[in-house]
Design a protein around this motif. Structure first.
Motif, mmCIF file in Angstrom:
data_model
loop_
_atom_site.group_PDB
_atom_site.id
_atom_site.type_symbol
_atom_site.label_atom_id
_atom_site.label_comp_id
_atom_site.label_asym_id
_atom_site.label_seq_id
_atom_site.Cartn_x
_atom_site.Cartn_y
_atom_site.Cartn_z
ATOM 1 N N LEU A 1 1.395 -0.883 -0.191
ATOM 2 C CA LEU A 1 -0.156 -0.239 0.127
ATOM 3 C C LEU A 1 0.454 1.176 -0.166
ATOM 4 N N SER A 2 1.828 1.425 0.789
ATOM 5 C CA SER A 2 2.577 2.602 0.986
ATOM 6 C C SER A 2 3.445 2.365 -0.479
ATOM 7 N N TYR A 3 3.688 1.392 -1.377
ATOM 8 C CA TYR A 3 4.531 1.559 -2.408
ATOM 9 C C TYR A 3 3.442 2.382 -3.689
ATOM 10 N N THR A 4 2.264 1.989 -3.476
ATOM 11 C CA THR A 4 1.188 1.996 -4.107
ATOM 12 C C THR A 4 1.058 3.787 -3.876
ATOM 13 N N THR A 5 0.760 3.975 -2.694
ATOM 14 C CA THR A 5 0.991 5.531 -2.642
ATOM 15 C C THR A 5 1.356 6.339 -3.552
ATOM 16 N N LEU A 6 3.350 5.666 -3.088
ATOM 17 C CA LEU A 6 4.407 7.024 -3.406
ATOM 18 C C LEU A 6 4.074 6.825 -4.993
ATOM 19 N N SER A 7 3.278 5.967 -6.046
ATOM 20 C CA SER A 7 3.444 5.739 -7.148
ATOM 21 C C SER A 7 2.764 6.742 -7.832
ATOM 22 N N ASN B 1 3.438 10.095 -9.688
ATOM 23 C CA ASN B 1 2.893 10.363 -11.188
ATOM 24 C C ASN B 1 1.217 11.505 -11.330
ATOM 25 N N THR B 2 1.239 11.990 -10.113
ATOM 26 C CA THR B 2 0.864 13.381 -9.758
ATOM 27 C C THR B 2 1.952 14.749 -10.551
ATOM 28 N N ASN C 1 8.912 10.492 -17.338
ATOM 29 C CA ASN C 1 8.983 9.825 -17.916
ATOM 30 C C ASN C 1 8.083 8.415 -17.824
ATOM 31 N N GLU C 2 8.090 8.615 -16.172
ATOM 32 C CA GLU C 2 6.982 7.290 -15.507
ATOM 33 C C GLU C 2 5.192 7.723 -16.333
ATOM 34 N N TYR C 3 4.827 9.125 -15.808
ATOM 35 C CA TYR C 3 3.866 9.380 -16.471
ATOM 36 C C TYR C 3 3.534 9.659 -18.062
ATOM 37 N N MET C 4 4.297 9.834 -19.150
ATOM 38 C CA MET C 4 4.508 10.309 -20.730
ATOM 39 C C MET C 4 5.054 9.049 -20.921
ATOM 40 N N GLY C 5 5.482 7.930 -20.317
ATOM 41 C CA GLY C 5 5.822 6.785 -21.043
ATOM 42 C C GLY C 5 4.035 6.149 -20.636
ATOM 43 N N GLY C 6 3.628 5.831 -19.750
ATOM 44 C CA GLY C 6 2.171 5.398 -19.362
ATOM 45 C C GLY C 6 1.067 5.826 -20.782
ATOM 46 N N VAL C 7 0.713 7.083 -20.680
ATOM 47 C CA VAL C 7 0.059 8.149 -21.990
ATOM 48 C C VAL C 7 0.312 7.299 -22.969
ATOM 49 N N ILE C 8 1.298 7.143 -23.533
ATOM 50 C CA ILE C 8 2.358 6.912 -24.550
ATOM 51 C C ILE C 8 1.778 4.879 -24.924
ATOM 52 N N SER C 9 1.366 4.507 -23.750
ATOM 53 C CA SER C 9 1.663 2.948 -23.882
ATOM 54 C C SER C 9 -0.087 2.442 -23.513
#
Length: 117
Positions: free
Chosen positions: A6-12, A16-17, A106-114
């Motif tokens: 849960l802590s990892y998910t919250t940080l992720s 992303n925000t 990079n994480e945000y853009m990579g997610g949108v692109i994928s």
């Protein structure tokens, strides 16, 4: 174990925000909210802003995962971005980029692109 997950998910989500905020403030004016080169300045640069959701760019991102960050740091297109902003009267305040900012963007853009078709 569950607490750690849960802590990892919250940080992720928080990261992303930050990535989304950075993208919308600093990149979307050319690349568009959809990352398809549809922003208001997309056609005002030479060459025009590319669609980063194409199969060609997806392959490039897959083959070289650092392509987004290196494009920001190294500016392989020279003065194209600052020139386009200047010529269109866009004043973008300087930003003191952190490693976290680069990772988040990079994480945000990579997610949108994928997720794009």
């Amino acid at each position: 174990m569950l607490l750690v997950l849960l802590s990892y998910t919250t940080l992720s989500v928080a990261d992303n925000t930050n990535g989304k905020t950075l993208y919308l403030q600093r990149c979307a004016m050319c690349h568009g909210a959809d990352i398809k080169g549809t922003g208001p300045l997309a056609t005002k640069s030479t060459p025009p802003t590319p669609d980063l959701t194409t199969p060609t760019f997806k392959k490039r991102l897959h083959d070289y995962p650092g392509v987004i960050v290196s494009s920001i740091i190294l500016r392989p297109n020279g003065d194209l971005i600052p020139k386009t902003l200047r010529e269109n009267g866009v004043k973008l305040p300087p930003h003191a980029w952190s490693v976290k900012d680069f990772r988040d963007l990079n994480e945000y853009m990579g997610g949108v692109i994928s997720k794009s078709r």
